[in-house]
Design an enzyme around this catalytic site. Sequence first.
Site, short mmCIF file in Angstrom:
data_model
loop_
_atom_site.label_atom_id
_atom_site.label_comp_id
_atom_site.label_asym_id
_atom_site.label_seq_id
_atom_site.Cartn_x
_atom_site.Cartn_y
_atom_site.Cartn_z
N ARG A 1 0.85 -1.19 0.00
CA ARG A 1 0.00 0.00 0.00
C ARG A 1 0.89 1.24 0.00
NH1 ARG A 1 1.51 1.93 4.12
NH2 ARG A 1 0.38 3.85 3.69
N GLN B 1 -3.49 2.06 9.98
CA GLN B 1 -2.15 2.18 9.38
C GLN B 1 -1.23 3.06 10.22
OE1 GLN B 1 -5.05 2.65 7.63
NE2 GLN B 1 -4.85 1.97 5.51
N ASP C 1 -3.00 10.71 -2.15
CA ASP C 1 -3.06 9.69 -3.18
C ASP C 1 -3.38 10.28 -4.55
OD1 ASP C 1 -3.28 6.58 -2.04
OD2 ASP C 1 -3.60 8.14 -0.56
#
Length: 349
Positions: free
Chosen positions: A49, A187, A228
């Site tokens: 990721r 995360q 992102d």
Amino acid sequence: MKNLLALSLKTVQGELYVLDQTLLPHQQHWVHCTTVMQMVTLIQRLQLRGAPAIGIGASLLLAYRATQGDSREQLLQAAEILRAARPTAVNLMNNLDAMIRALQQADFADAAVACAEALFAEDVALCQRMAEHGAALVQPKERLLTHCNTGGLATAGVGTALGVISLAQQQGKTIQLWVDETRPLLQGGRLTAWECQQLGIPFQLICDNMAGMLMARGEVDRLFVGADRIAANGDFANKVGTYSLAVLAHYHNIPFYVVAPHTTIDLSCPDGSAIPIEQRAADEVRGVRGAFGQTLWAPEQAPVFNPAFDVTPACLVSGWVLDTGVYSQADIQTGILQQFASKSQQAMV
């Protein structure tokens, strides 16, 4: 293919390995990745990721398949399958576009390997430049806050937002970092906290809903987050919960910075409303899964809304820390993002 080494990706004697991030922080297991569908699974399960790392991992897999004798047609089909693995992370799309251009060359196998290696090296360099630009903003003894994971696990280099924070610490600024746990997949708690331990960054882990209280108490001086995808007007998508932090920071008059390479800019998105937002599995919210197994704390059939990302509007951003420099809202309004993205696209043709 050269031997390459990053925190979450490596190639050894032409073979590709991915560090399974779902097993961190308690287990470090490298997965030998050899097929397209295996890479898709690794990406979709978040074993791999981070927008830059996803793009580089997909590119390295295509290069590996080229060395194994796959035809140009097979590799082009594989690129389209990989493109659909995670729709929000634009680095994946940009890197695959570069690989597709390489595959058009007569010696496409060698070209694919060279392109993937160049993308890896480029990300290392971009991360270092972002770290230098962002660390210059940090003052001694500041208390910083970050969300999700933006370190070496998410890139080929030192990271984006966490790369900035790490360099500031290396410069002797004795910072203190608040680390959001980052629901629902944790995360921050699993990955950023682990990286901070490895890097020697003083940190404290907090639940996401504690950030506002800390700001109200004057215990947060500056925020750094990743992205992102950045739209042409400066709006950006990042791990869900980022927008809430931006609103809180704006209310409390605390500088809020987004850190990303220029390769994260997407000119096809005029603003944040055009950024596709990935919807993920309901069980990620109903409970938690990790090296320990799975635990459900909600009813098994509870309806769930689970967007992986949210969009932060440009009006809430104090500055965009790119590999090319730090830019203000006034800079963004001049169309400077379009200039950087256009130059990048021209260089990749």
